[in-house]
Design a protein around this motif. Structure first.
Motif, PDB file in Angstrom:
ATOM      1  N   ASP A  96      -8.183  -0.175  -0.307  1.00 22.26           N
ATOM      2  CA  ASP A  96      -8.021  -1.090  -1.396  1.00 22.26           C
ATOM      3  C   ASP A  96      -7.919  -0.571  -2.809  1.00 22.26           C
ATOM      4  OD1 ASP A  96      -7.758  -3.044   0.523  1.00 22.26           O
ATOM      5  OD2 ASP A  96     -10.117  -3.444   0.424  1.00 22.26           O
ATOM      6  N   LYS A  97      -8.226   0.830  -2.768  1.00 15.03           N
ATOM      7  CA  LYS A  97      -8.190   1.464  -4.144  1.00 15.03           C
ATOM      8  C   LYS A  97      -6.753   1.787  -4.594  1.00 15.03           C
ATOM      9  CE  LYS A  97     -12.628   0.951  -4.788  1.00 15.03           C
ATOM     10  NZ  LYS A  97     -13.095   0.228  -5.945  1.00 15.03           N
ATOM     11  N   CYS A  98      -5.947   1.331  -3.974  1.00 19.68           N
ATOM     12  CA  CYS A  98      -4.439   2.063  -4.212  1.00 19.68           C
ATOM     13  C   CYS A  98      -4.169   1.121  -5.673  1.00 19.68           C
ATOM     14  CB  CYS A  98      -3.512   1.473  -3.222  1.00 19.68           C
ATOM     15  SG  CYS A  98      -3.700   2.574  -1.802  1.00 19.68           S
ATOM     16  N   SER A  99      -4.721   0.059  -5.942  1.00 22.00           N
ATOM     17  CA  SER A  99      -4.392  -0.546  -6.996  1.00 22.00           C
ATOM     18  C   SER A  99      -5.104  -0.274  -8.311  1.00 22.00           C
ATOM     19  CB  SER A  99      -4.588  -2.389  -6.915  1.00 22.00           C
ATOM     20  OG  SER A  99      -3.702  -2.535  -5.891  1.00 22.00           O
ATOM     21  N   ARG A 106      -1.968   3.757 -14.749  1.00 22.13           N
ATOM     22  CA  ARG A 106      -0.994   3.963 -13.605  1.00 22.13           C
ATOM     23  C   ARG A 106      -2.169   4.216 -12.348  1.00 22.13           C
ATOM     24  NH1 ARG A 106       1.270   9.341 -16.549  1.00 22.13           N
ATOM     25  NH2 ARG A 106      -1.130   9.920 -16.490  1.00 22.13           N
ATOM     26  N   ASN A 107      -1.552   3.548 -11.438  1.00 21.71           N
ATOM     27  CA  ASN A 107      -2.417   3.657 -10.284  1.00 21.71           C
ATOM     28  C   ASN A 107      -1.801   4.722  -9.254  1.00 21.71           C
ATOM     29  OD1 ASN A 107       0.062   2.835  -8.574  1.00 21.71           O
ATOM     30  ND2 ASN A 107      -0.490   0.614  -9.129  1.00 21.71           N
ATOM     31  N   PRO A 108      -2.123   4.962  -8.061  1.00 23.85           N
ATOM     32  CA  PRO A 108      -1.880   6.069  -7.314  1.00 23.85           C
ATOM     33  C   PRO A 108      -0.448   6.013  -7.001  1.00 23.85           C
ATOM     34  CG  PRO A 108      -4.061   5.472  -6.422  1.00 23.85           C
ATOM     35  CD  PRO A 108      -3.602   4.352  -7.674  1.00 23.85           C
ATOM     36  N   PRO A 129       0.915  -2.639  -0.183  1.00 22.79           N
ATOM     37  CA  PRO A 129       2.047  -2.727  -0.671  1.00 22.79           C
ATOM     38  C   PRO A 129       2.455  -3.511  -2.170  1.00 22.79           C
ATOM     39  CG  PRO A 129       1.996  -3.743   1.470  1.00 22.79           C
ATOM     40  CD  PRO A 129       0.604  -3.276   1.150  1.00 22.79           C
ATOM     41  N   ASP A 130       1.352  -4.357  -2.521  1.00 20.90           N
ATOM     42  CA  ASP A 130       1.620  -5.081  -3.833  1.00 20.90           C
ATOM     43  C   ASP A 130       1.195  -4.053  -4.775  1.00 20.90           C
ATOM     44  OD1 ASP A 130       1.939  -7.390  -2.455  1.00 20.90           O
ATOM     45  OD2 ASP A 130      -0.156  -8.041  -2.547  1.00 20.90           O
ATOM     46  N   ALA A 131       0.498  -3.047  -4.627  1.00 23.38           N
ATOM     47  CA  ALA A 131       0.455  -1.982  -5.817  1.00 23.38           C
ATOM     48  C   ALA A 131       1.712  -1.451  -6.329  1.00 23.38           C
ATOM     49  CB  ALA A 131      -0.337  -0.654  -5.369  1.00 23.38           C
ATOM     50  N   ALA A 132       2.748  -1.652  -5.644  1.00 18.19           N
ATOM     51  CA  ALA A 132       3.942  -1.178  -6.052  1.00 18.19           C
ATOM     52  C   ALA A 132       4.680  -2.024  -7.211  1.00 18.19           C
ATOM     53  CB  ALA A 132       4.806  -0.866  -5.194  1.00 18.19           C
TER      54      ALA A 132
END
Length: 443
Positions: A96-99, A106-108, A129-132
């Motif tokens: 869950d840390k992608c965001s 900036r996220n990963p 997917p939502d992190a994009a």
């Protein structure tokens, strides 16, 4: 002990890590307790030591949540560097840390897109997917970053896998879409991708009131401008000023743009006698090269004839000088035009070159006739036959050339009349009135 731990992280030595762990079971805990900026996991992620990273995650999974002084986790660093093995290991622990964002917002996923790491993007997008869709501090999207950093493959991947029209046409805080950025940076491949394979809004307006077409027009001149202009016109791009026109006039402008590109596509679909696709630019370039060679030859002949003219009576000699000078100056003018390349319509430029070339050839032919008369016996059959042959050739060539030009002119006029009728019909249809072209049956 902590120094040895960091040395092991820099070397990627799993054995040293295990030995230090046996000597001090809390060795992995100490860097975070002592508030050090970077953990050994950060170091391993930066240098790509996958085995070391996996081992330290096995011993202490929560170390993956630690941040450095720039609020970057090990996942940020591994994503930016493109170490997909470490990214996979981290995602198993902290999916869950992608965001999470760093100090620059900036996220990963953003970092992976900026560097064009497609395999990392795929893993991160699958996990979150939502992190994009997250925006940066200036309203930029992940697609903006792809264009800004010229990462075409990353842009393709995201467009193919996200399918979000809202994100595609999103604007930053300056009102710039990704098409505006691509045009400003003259990225032809990105522009081609956006205008031919997506539902991009080609006439979106920036905060300053500029469309993509306006940005191209105001940019510094470049050899890419023609190709970019063709792509934009094909997609129906117009200036912001034209957007203010009434609906019927706007429709005519967009119709003309599409018609122009359809004509170009017709030419591009043609093939020469060898089956090679016909291209207008290539054809004109070949004609220019041939014209340069011919003009150089004629100018050389004219100069040589001027410095060593035939001895003859004054009247005939003057005729020789006049026609030789005309041919010489015409050839020089042709060479000059080919060098400076006038910024006018390509077809018009080709016609100008053709007429000047014709003048030079005719002048050289007349010079030849005069030369025969000067150096030969006027009453001999040889001189008379040669002169007659040249005159017949000039007449035949002149008649054929005139017919060709007249036929081309008539075809051009007919096409223009048809286009005018179609435009009037379109305008009348937009106004809701019926319109019957008065000469439609004739054309």
């Amino acid at each position: 002990m902590e120094r040895k731990l960091y040395e092991a992280a820099m070397a990627g030595s799993v054995n040293t890590l295990l030995e230090l762990r046996q000597q001090d079971p809390l060795i992995v805990e100490r860097p975070t307790v002592n508030c050090l900026s970077e953990t050994p996991l950060h170091v391993a992620a930066l240098l790509g030591h996958e085995d070391f990273a996996k081992e330290i995650l096995r011993q202490k999974p929560r170390i993956a949540e630690e941040l450095d002084s720039r609020k970057s986790s090990a996942l940020h660093i591994a994503s930016q560097k493109g170490y997909v093995g470490i990214v996979k290991a981290l995602l198993q622990v902290i999916p869950d840390k992608c965001s999470d964002t760093d100090v620059d917002g900036r996220n990963p996923l953003h970092l992976a897109a900026m560097r064009g790491h497609i395999d990392v993007l795929e893993e991160l997008a699958r996990a979150k997917p939502d992190a994009a869709s997250a925006r940066l501090i200036w309203g930029e999207t992940i697609l903006h970053l792809c264009v800004k950093h010229n990462q075409l493959e990353a842009l393709k991947f995201l467009l193919e896998n996200m399918g979000d029209s809202e994100l595609l046409n999103a604007k930053d805080d300056y009102g710039m879409t990704i098409l505006h950025l691509a045009v400003a940076d003259k990225q032809i491949e990105a522009i081609k991708l956006l205008t031919t394979s997506t539902a991009i809004e080609v006439n979106a307006v920036t905060a300053n009131g500029f469309t993509a077409w306006d940005i191209l027009a105001q940019s510094k001149r470049d050899t890419k401008d023609w190709d970019i202009g063709e792509l934009l016109r094909r997609a129906g791009a117009i200036s912001a000023q034209d957007l203010q026109l009434p609906a019927n006039e706007l429709a005519v402008i967009q119709t003309n743009s599409v018609t122009s590109h359809e004509n170009n596509q017709k030419h591009e679909g043609k093939k020469d006698l060898k089956g090679t696709p016909w291209n207008l630019d290539d054809w004109l370039e070949k004609k220019r090269n041939a014209a340069m060679v011919v003009a150089s030859v004629i100018s050389t002949m004219g100069f040589q004839a001027a410095v060593d003219p035939p001895q003859s009576p004054q009247l005939a000699a003057s005729s020789f000088v006049v026609w030789n000078t005309i041919g010489f100056l015409a050839s020089l003018s042709l060479i000059l035009l080919l060098i400076i390349d006038l910024p006018i319509n390509r077809i018009l430029f080709a016609w100008i070159l053709a007429w000047i070339m014709s003048l030079a050839i005719v002048a050289m032919a007349i010079t030849y006739i005069v030369s025969i008369a000067l150096i030969g016996d006027p009453n001999s059959s040889y001189s008379n036959n040669t002169t007659s042959a040249v005159l017949v050739w000039m007449a035949a060539v002149g008649i054929v050339s005139a017919l060709v030009h007249i036929s081309r002119l008539m075809v051009m006029m007919i096409k223009r009349m048809r286009k005018s009728i179609r435009r009037l019909s379109h305008i009348q249809a937009q106004d809701g009135r019926d319109y019957e072209p008065p000469i439609a049956s004739v054309l």
